[in-house]
Design a protein around this motif. Structure first.
Motif, PDB file in Angstrom:
ATOM      1  N   LEU A   3       0.847  -1.201   0.000  1.00 20.57           N
ATOM      2  CA  LEU A   3       0.000   0.000   0.000  1.00 20.57           C
ATOM      3  C   LEU A   3       0.875   1.242   0.000  1.00 20.57           C
ATOM      4  O   LEU A   3       1.742   1.396   0.841  1.00 20.57           O
ATOM      5  N   LEU A  10      -3.100   0.679  -4.014  1.00 23.38           N
ATOM      6  CA  LEU A  10      -2.475  -0.617  -3.824  1.00 23.38           C
ATOM      7  C   LEU A  10      -1.450  -0.779  -4.925  1.00 23.38           C
ATOM      8  O   LEU A  10      -1.536  -0.131  -5.961  1.00 23.38           O
ATOM      9  N   LEU A  16      -7.429   4.094  -4.361  1.00 19.99           N
ATOM     10  CA  LEU A  16      -8.544   3.449  -3.665  1.00 19.99           C
ATOM     11  C   LEU A  16      -9.673   4.438  -3.425  1.00 19.99           C
ATOM     12  O   LEU A  16      -9.431   5.600  -3.102  1.00 19.99           O
ATOM     13  N   LEU A  20     -13.527   3.073   1.410  1.00 18.45           N
ATOM     14  CA  LEU A  20     -12.803   1.897   1.899  1.00 18.45           C
ATOM     15  C   LEU A  20     -11.720   2.295   2.883  1.00 18.45           C
ATOM     16  O   LEU A  20     -11.460   1.587   3.851  1.00 18.45           O
ATOM     17  N   LEU A  21     -11.093   3.422   2.643  1.00 20.76           N
ATOM     18  CA  LEU A  21     -10.043   3.879   3.550  1.00 20.76           C
ATOM     19  C   LEU A  21     -10.619   4.227   4.913  1.00 20.76           C
ATOM     20  O   LEU A  21      -9.965   4.037   5.937  1.00 20.76           O
ATOM     21  N   LEU A  25      -9.001  -0.484   7.264  1.00 10.72           N
ATOM     22  CA  LEU A  25      -8.490  -1.825   7.012  1.00 10.72           C
ATOM     23  C   LEU A  25      -6.973  -1.804   6.847  1.00 10.72           C
ATOM     24  O   LEU A  25      -6.427  -0.871   6.265  1.00 10.72           O
ATOM     25  N   LEU A  30      -7.095  -4.615   2.526  1.00 11.95           N
ATOM     26  CA  LEU A  30      -7.453  -3.814   1.352  1.00 11.95           C
ATOM     27  C   LEU A  30      -7.138  -4.575   0.066  1.00 11.95           C
ATOM     28  O   LEU A  30      -7.918  -4.543  -0.892  1.00 11.95           O
ATOM     29  N   GLU A  31      -5.997  -5.258   0.049  1.00 13.59           N
ATOM     30  CA  GLU A  31      -5.649  -6.051  -1.132  1.00 13.59           C
ATOM     31  C   GLU A  31      -6.636  -7.195  -1.328  1.00 13.59           C
ATOM     32  O   GLU A  31      -7.037  -7.494  -2.452  1.00 13.59           O
ATOM     33  N   GLN A  34      -9.907  -5.832  -2.626  1.00 15.78           N
ATOM     34  CA  GLN A  34      -9.741  -5.440  -4.021  1.00 15.78           C
ATOM     35  C   GLN A  34      -9.762  -6.668  -4.928  1.00 15.78           C
ATOM     36  O   GLN A  34     -10.397  -6.667  -5.978  1.00 15.78           O
ATOM     37  N   ARG A  54     -15.866  -6.961   8.975  1.00 15.28           N
ATOM     38  CA  ARG A  54     -15.507  -5.553   8.807  1.00 15.28           C
ATOM     39  C   ARG A  54     -16.763  -4.717   8.625  1.00 15.28           C
ATOM     40  O   ARG A  54     -16.745  -3.514   8.830  1.00 15.28           O
TER      41      ARG A  54
END
Length: 144
Positions: A3, A10, A16, A20-21, A25, A30-31, A34, A54
């Protein structure tokens, strides 16, 4: 760490979506989300977030992700159809005739209509759209 904090990307991917941020996470999660979004669409990414605890499994969010997933599938089908057509044209190239390009590319047509998200503040509309946007991203350097 894959990241990149400065660009909020990513490794090898577009920036991103901000929703999501806000979930806080770690980079590995995050990966994973995705990967789920790119391979299975926003519905798969939502299911991954719920499975990993989550997000809470919210019936209204689940119903909101359904039309977004239908739009994602329509876009993917259109992309696949376009790549098949390009392959067919490439195979039938005739060297004797000049290549004539149209003035403008044709406008894409989706087989599924769009959708409209409406709801109270804090219900997850932006997050659902962020999952949709994430599912349509392509790694940098990949042209379609």
């Amino acid at each position: 760490m894959a990241l990149r904090r400065a660009g909020l990307c990513l490794a090898g991917a577009a920036p991103l979506p901000p929703g999501l941020l806000r979930l806080g996470l770690p980079a590995a999660a995050l990966e994973d989300v995705q990967r789920a979004a790119l391979s299975g669409g926003p519905k798969e990414a939502f299911a991954w977030l719920v499975k990993q605890q989550r997000l809470k499994d919210d019936v209204l969010q689940r119903s909101a992700v359904e039309p977004l997933d239908a739009c994602w599938r329509a876009v993917r089908a259109q992309e696949e159809q376009g790549s098949r057509e390009r392959l067919e044209v490439d195979e039938e190239v005739v060297k004797e005739e000049p290549l004539v390009l149209p003035l403008a590319p044709p406008k894409p047509r989706l087989s599924a209509p769009g959708c409209y998200l409406w709801g109270e503040v804090g219900r997850g509309k932006t997050l659902m759209m962020d999952l949709f946007a994430l599912s349509l991203q392509q790694p940098h350097g990949v042209a379609n």
